[in-house]
Design a protein around this motif. Structure first.
Motif, PDB file in Angstrom:
ATOM      1  N   CYS A 267       0.864  -1.316  -0.110  1.00  0.00           N
ATOM      2  CA  CYS A 267      -0.136  -0.022   0.075  1.00  0.00           C
ATOM      3  C   CYS A 267       0.776   1.341   0.000  1.00  0.00           C
ATOM      4  N   PHE A 268       0.586   2.204  -0.931  1.00  0.00           N
ATOM      5  CA  PHE A 268       1.671   3.308  -1.086  1.00  0.00           C
ATOM      6  C   PHE A 268       0.916   4.224   0.125  1.00  0.00           C
ATOM      7  N   ALA A 269       1.782   5.031   0.779  1.00  0.00           N
ATOM      8  CA  ALA A 269       1.566   5.774   1.892  1.00  0.00           C
ATOM      9  C   ALA A 269       2.308   7.139   1.713  1.00  0.00           C
ATOM     10  N   HIS A 270       1.842   8.385   1.869  1.00  0.00           N
ATOM     11  CA  HIS A 270       2.565   9.388   2.066  1.00  0.00           C
ATOM     12  C   HIS A 270       2.470  10.097   3.274  1.00  0.00           C
ATOM     13  N   PHE A 271       3.628  10.784   3.656  1.00  0.00           N
ATOM     14  CA  PHE A 271       3.587  11.441   5.131  1.00  0.00           C
ATOM     15  C   PHE A 271       2.320  12.241   5.440  1.00  0.00           C
ATOM     16  N   SER A 272       1.796  12.925   4.487  1.00  0.00           N
ATOM     17  CA  SER A 272       0.771  13.876   4.692  1.00  0.00           C
ATOM     18  C   SER A 272      -0.559  12.868   5.331  1.00  0.00           C
ATOM     19  N   ASN A 273      -0.336  11.596   5.125  1.00  0.00           N
ATOM     20  CA  ASN A 273      -1.725  10.884   5.728  1.00  0.00           C
ATOM     21  C   ASN A 273      -1.348  10.368   6.998  1.00  0.00           C
ATOM     22  N   ILE A 274      -0.221  10.607   7.623  1.00  0.00           N
ATOM     23  CA  ILE A 274       0.016  10.029   8.931  1.00  0.00           C
ATOM     24  C   ILE A 274      -0.732  11.034  10.105  1.00  0.00           C
ATOM     25  N   GLU A 275      -1.545  10.429  10.810  1.00  0.00           N
ATOM     26  CA  GLU A 275      -2.454  11.093  11.657  1.00  0.00           C
ATOM     27  C   GLU A 275      -1.799  11.721  12.993  1.00  0.00           C
ATOM     28  N   MET A 276      -0.643  11.389  13.050  1.00  0.00           N
ATOM     29  CA  MET A 276      -0.143  12.014  14.376  1.00  0.00           C
ATOM     30  C   MET A 276       0.763  13.301  14.112  1.00  0.00           C
ATOM     31  N   ASP A 277       0.615  14.445  14.855  1.00  0.00           N
ATOM     32  CA  ASP A 277       1.269  15.653  14.776  1.00  0.00           C
ATOM     33  C   ASP A 277       2.983  15.312  14.950  1.00  0.00           C
ATOM     34  N   GLY A 278       3.778  15.702  13.935  1.00  0.00           N
ATOM     35  CA  GLY A 278       5.113  15.797  14.234  1.00  0.00           C
ATOM     36  C   GLY A 278       5.587  14.569  13.445  1.00  0.00           C
ATOM     37  N   TYR A 279       5.071  13.600  13.071  1.00  0.00           N
ATOM     38  CA  TYR A 279       5.402  12.369  12.123  1.00  0.00           C
ATOM     39  C   TYR A 279       5.538  12.825  10.743  1.00  0.00           C
ATOM     40  N   ARG A 280       6.857  12.669  10.236  1.00  0.00           N
ATOM     41  CA  ARG A 280       6.993  12.934   8.958  1.00  0.00           C
ATOM     42  C   ARG A 280       7.378  11.654   8.112  1.00  0.00           C
ATOM     43  N   SER A 281       7.877  10.661   8.979  1.00  0.00           N
ATOM     44  CA  SER A 281       8.268   9.398   8.627  1.00  0.00           C
ATOM     45  C   SER A 281       8.077   8.223   9.374  1.00  0.00           C
TER      46      SER A 281
ATOM     47  N   GLN B 215       0.264   4.228  -8.119  1.00  0.00           N
ATOM     48  CA  GLN B 215       1.258   4.942  -7.893  1.00  0.00           C
ATOM     49  C   GLN B 215       2.357   4.181  -7.646  1.00  0.00           C
ATOM     50  N   ASP B 216       3.554   4.356  -8.480  1.00  0.00           N
ATOM     51  CA  ASP B 216       4.462   3.668  -8.326  1.00  0.00           C
ATOM     52  C   ASP B 216       4.567   2.097  -8.403  1.00  0.00           C
ATOM     53  N   GLY B 217       3.398   1.752  -9.278  1.00  0.00           N
ATOM     54  CA  GLY B 217       2.951   0.404  -9.374  1.00  0.00           C
ATOM     55  C   GLY B 217       2.258  -0.206  -8.149  1.00  0.00           C
ATOM     56  N   TYR B 218       1.768   0.821  -7.273  1.00  0.00           N
ATOM     57  CA  TYR B 218       0.990   0.004  -6.188  1.00  0.00           C
ATOM     58  C   TYR B 218      -0.550   0.344  -6.265  1.00  0.00           C
ATOM     59  N   ASP B 219      -1.401  -0.601  -6.183  1.00  0.00           N
ATOM     60  CA  ASP B 219      -2.732  -0.559  -6.525  1.00  0.00           C
ATOM     61  C   ASP B 219      -3.706   0.050  -5.371  1.00  0.00           C
ATOM     62  N   TYR B 220      -3.090   0.045  -3.992  1.00  0.00           N
ATOM     63  CA  TYR B 220      -3.591   0.448  -2.821  1.00  0.00           C
ATOM     64  C   TYR B 220      -3.263   2.020  -2.323  1.00  0.00           C
ATOM     65  N   ARG B 221      -3.877   2.827  -1.872  1.00  0.00           N
ATOM     66  CA  ARG B 221      -3.424   3.942  -1.199  1.00  0.00           C
ATOM     67  C   ARG B 221      -3.602   4.380   0.149  1.00  0.00           C
ATOM     68  N   ALA B 222      -2.841   4.632   1.142  1.00  0.00           N
ATOM     69  CA  ALA B 222      -3.199   4.716   2.330  1.00  0.00           C
ATOM     70  C   ALA B 222      -3.937   6.376   2.369  1.00  0.00           C
ATOM     71  N   VAL B 223      -5.035   6.261   3.096  1.00  0.00           N
ATOM     72  CA  VAL B 223      -5.753   7.578   3.285  1.00  0.00           C
ATOM     73  C   VAL B 223      -5.701   7.997   4.719  1.00  0.00           C
ATOM     74  N   ARG B 224      -5.386   7.069   5.812  1.00  0.00           N
ATOM     75  CA  ARG B 224      -5.044   7.383   7.214  1.00  0.00           C
ATOM     76  C   ARG B 224      -4.119   6.535   7.487  1.00  0.00           C
ATOM     77  N   VAL B 225      -2.919   6.917   8.226  1.00  0.00           N
ATOM     78  CA  VAL B 225      -1.936   5.882   8.758  1.00  0.00           C
ATOM     79  C   VAL B 225      -1.819   6.314  10.448  1.00  0.00           C
ATOM     80  N   ARG B 226      -2.036   5.587  11.273  1.00  0.00           N
ATOM     81  CA  ARG B 226      -1.787   5.928  12.872  1.00  0.00           C
ATOM     82  C   ARG B 226      -0.587   5.145  13.359  1.00  0.00           C
ATOM     83  N   PRO B 227       0.418   5.585  13.630  1.00  0.00           N
ATOM     84  CA  PRO B 227       1.430   4.784  14.326  1.00  0.00           C
ATOM     85  C   PRO B 227       1.035   4.205  15.711  1.00  0.00           C
TER      86      PRO B 227
END
Length: 71
Positions: free
Chosen positions: A27-41, A59-71
């Motif tokens: 699943c393709f993930a971008h830092f803008s979808n990380i749901e915790m302040d201060g997390y960029r990676s 995106q870059d060969g991936y069929d799935y995209r993260a809309v929210r990621v929570r560490p």
């Protein structure tokens, strides 16, 4: 949300690939979808909660995209 593991993270570009049973091939993930302040990676091997968008996205060969990621 689905539990996923970070496969790779490219700090310089701010994106990475997350693996879960529900997102075969990764699943393709971008830092803008990380749901915790201060997390960029994320760290390879890190476990995260993932909400994703199904196929239809490419995106870059991936069929799935993260809309929210929570560490």
């Amino acid at each position: 949300m689905t539990v996923a593991t970070v496969r790779e993270w490219y700090d310089e570009d701010g994106w990475g690939v997350l693996d879960s049973a529900e997102t075969p091939g990764g699943c393709f993930a971008h830092f803008s979808n990380i749901e915790m302040d201060g997390y960029r990676s994320l760290t390879p091997g890190q476990r995260v909660e993932l909400e994703w968008e199904a196929p239809g996205f490419q995106q870059d060969g991936y069929d799935y995209r993260a809309v929210r990621v929570r560490p």
